[in-house]
Design an enzyme around this catalytic site. Sequence first.
Site, PDB file in Angstrom:
ATOM      1  N   SER A 140       0.895  -1.148  -0.011  1.00  0.00           N
ATOM      2  CA  SER A 140       0.131   0.045   0.050  1.00  0.00           C
ATOM      3  C   SER A 140       1.059   1.314  -0.020  1.00  0.00           C
ATOM      4  O   SER A 140       2.140   1.207   0.372  1.00  0.00           O
ATOM      5  CB  SER A 140      -0.801   0.070   1.169  1.00  0.00           C
ATOM      6  OG  SER A 140      -1.746   1.305   1.258  1.00  0.00           O
ATOM      7  N   TYR A 153      -3.234  -1.173   9.804  1.00  0.00           N
ATOM      8  CA  TYR A 153      -3.090  -1.450   8.101  1.00  0.00           C
ATOM      9  C   TYR A 153      -1.601  -0.913   7.742  1.00  0.00           C
ATOM     10  O   TYR A 153      -1.086  -1.812   7.148  1.00  0.00           O
ATOM     11  CB  TYR A 153      -4.373  -0.495   7.279  1.00  0.00           C
ATOM     12  CG  TYR A 153      -4.018  -0.735   6.086  1.00  0.00           C
ATOM     13  CD1 TYR A 153      -4.856  -1.795   5.521  1.00  0.00           C
ATOM     14  CD2 TYR A 153      -3.441   0.444   5.317  1.00  0.00           C
ATOM     15  CE1 TYR A 153      -4.853  -1.942   3.893  1.00  0.00           C
ATOM     16  CE2 TYR A 153      -3.709   0.261   3.905  1.00  0.00           C
ATOM     17  CZ  TYR A 153      -4.218  -0.891   3.396  1.00  0.00           C
ATOM     18  OH  TYR A 153      -4.146  -1.052   1.856  1.00  0.00           O
TER      19      TYR A 153
END
Length: 261
Positions: A140, A153
């Site tokens: 990400s 995350y």
Amino acid sequence: MGKLDGRVIVITGAARGQGEQEARLFVAEGARVVLGDVLAERGAALATELGERQARFVRLDVAVEEDWAALVEVAQEAFGKVDGLVNNAGIVRFNALVDTPLEEFQQVVSVNQTGCFLGMRTVAPRIAAAGGGTIVNTASYAGLTGMAFVGAYAAAKHAVVGLTRVAALELAAQKIRVNALCPGAVDTPMVDEGALDPSADPEEGARIVAELCRKRVPLGRIGRPEEVARLALFLTGEDSSYITGQPFVIDGGWLAGESPA
């Protein structure tokens, strides 16, 4: 001739979003695909649509070792080999660091980090036995920088980038290239649902994310899953034959810096 003719690729989180678009594009480029997801009904329907000669679906919880073992056996039986993996499955939860319950943190790490690890550990020996191939891990934008309210995350995605580099070093001798996708905000159900409390309206989540992208992303919009799929295709095919161990940002310029007002 397709860019993936003769290849057999495992794709996780394949029932919708980025994984679905990767599956569709890979099949269009000649690959046979094994689709893994916990969304069994949607995943099975996609495999049926793509056709039995080109696709199989296996229910897969990426955090469960036994599910991975079952998936590679199905792949071997159906297509005779595995020579590629796209670790796409992931979840996101929005919460302040000090308000994040331990259970929530562990859940995010279990899917995003442990799932990636188990995928590589299980599938890499099969790829090596096939003579080499590729692994593409989905990290990400938040795996390369900080981002408020996504501590679990971001931690897991930073780990994915690290695992990618280690795997690239360890697996190069077996002719396996390992790279990472680092998307910014992409228009998928995961982002829409994660933007708010899971009980809230996903359409409201989509509106919030779209507005954030309008303000923060230099290209002025949210990304599309098919755009990420094209990068996954590049890293899976021969066009990237001299690339390994690298994170590839696809975020509309978000990581480049602050846009002018």
